[in-house]
Design an enzyme around this catalytic site. Sequence first.
Site, PDB file in Angstrom:
ATOM      1  N   HIS A  46      77.317  16.635 -69.384  1.00 56.02           N
ATOM      2  CA  HIS A  46      76.199  17.510 -68.984  1.00 56.02           C
ATOM      3  C   HIS A  46      75.124  17.580 -70.081  1.00 56.02           C
ATOM      4  O   HIS A  46      73.990  17.166 -69.895  1.00 56.02           O
ATOM      5  CB  HIS A  46      76.684  18.934 -68.732  1.00 56.02           C
TER       6      HIS A  46
HETATM    7  C1  BDR Z   1      76.876  23.582 -68.478  1.00 57.45           C
HETATM    8  O1  BDR Z   1      77.702  24.730 -68.605  1.00 57.45           O
HETATM    9  C2  BDR Z   1      78.468  24.665 -69.785  1.00 57.45           C
HETATM   10  O2  BDR Z   1      79.800  24.877 -69.525  1.00 57.45           O
HETATM   11  C3  BDR Z   1      78.261  23.295 -70.357  1.00 57.45           C
HETATM   12  O3  BDR Z   1      78.249  23.335 -71.767  1.00 57.45           O
HETATM   13  C4  BDR Z   1      76.942  22.836 -69.792  1.00 57.45           C
HETATM   14  O4  BDR Z   1      75.884  23.258 -70.613  1.00 57.45           O
HETATM   15  C5  BDR Z   1      77.323  22.786 -67.265  1.00 57.45           C
HETATM   16  O5  BDR Z   1      77.206  23.542 -66.116  1.00 57.45           O
END
Ligand code: BDR
Length: 316
Positions: free
Chosen positions: A248
Amino acid sequence: MIKKRIILDADTGIDDALAILYAIYCPIIQLEGIMVGFGNTSMEQAADNTLRLLALAKPKQEIPVILGATKPLVRPRGEYTVHVHGENGIGNIELPTTSQQPTTEAAAEFIVRMANENPGELTVVTMGRLTNMAHALELDPNLTTKLKRVVVMGGAVHVPGNVTPVAEANLWGDPEAADLVFTSGVPVTLVGLDVTLKTRITQQQLDILTRVVRPEHKQVAEFMQSAMRHYFNFYRQTNYFLDAAPLHDPLALMVAVHPELVTYQKMKVRVECESSLCAGMVVADLRPIPKVGSEIEVCIDVHAEHAVGQFLSVFE
Ligand code: BDR
Ligand code: CA
């Protein structure tokens, strides 16, 4: 080589940690500072994780760590995501401590000062809640003209959410902040679940990296192997991914420096702040003549293999 000047904003969990390591080793990034905030873990824990990661990665210059928000703009803070990122946010891996301390300047002041000193030069990549950016825009509404761009890891436009059926974690955690930033007029690129869920790193790729990693990055590769075990488990249970997990936050950072990795669509959007069922949802006005919201750039597809390859390449 002209480097791209980046400020990161992290809630240092596992994928934030990977993005931070990428930022340190990517030859075309000049990392100006890492702001932290609540989200995956507390702001204080995110700061501690970031400082320890910097000590592990040994960047050539000291990179400031700047303390930010401990709670959302208006609503109560949600639970930290221990089930995703572990008790300490980085998969329960104990990294050595460091003597580096966070700066005394707060995140909002840091962004405003940096943007005034370097107008049009800086890209902020947010990898957590948008609370720090929102505070900065409240402090100086003219910030919208002084930042080059804000690249946001967050949202889900054509795909389901990951915290609720419609909301992604970073927008769900502070919808008012996200809506404030998106409607402020600052140029925004949204790197949401539409593209990040397609950009998956696998256990096999990490094993190969461990074999080919540059000797000076060996400990970093070991950290990634250990922390990702936790992340792979979570994604097996929730998404049926086998020994694979999405990049992500690293993808958001990579989009900031390699925009050719994704394709975009301009959309008018708002972030839902009223409903309890739909809080944090990106409401995109996709009608032929859109009327609701402010125009931002939304990533709709990704060259996933290239993106994962680009991520791994900086460690080899
Ligand atoms: C996002 O949420 C967090 O858990 C991760 O670090 C990322 O930024 C993904 O939905
Ligand atoms: Ca994050």
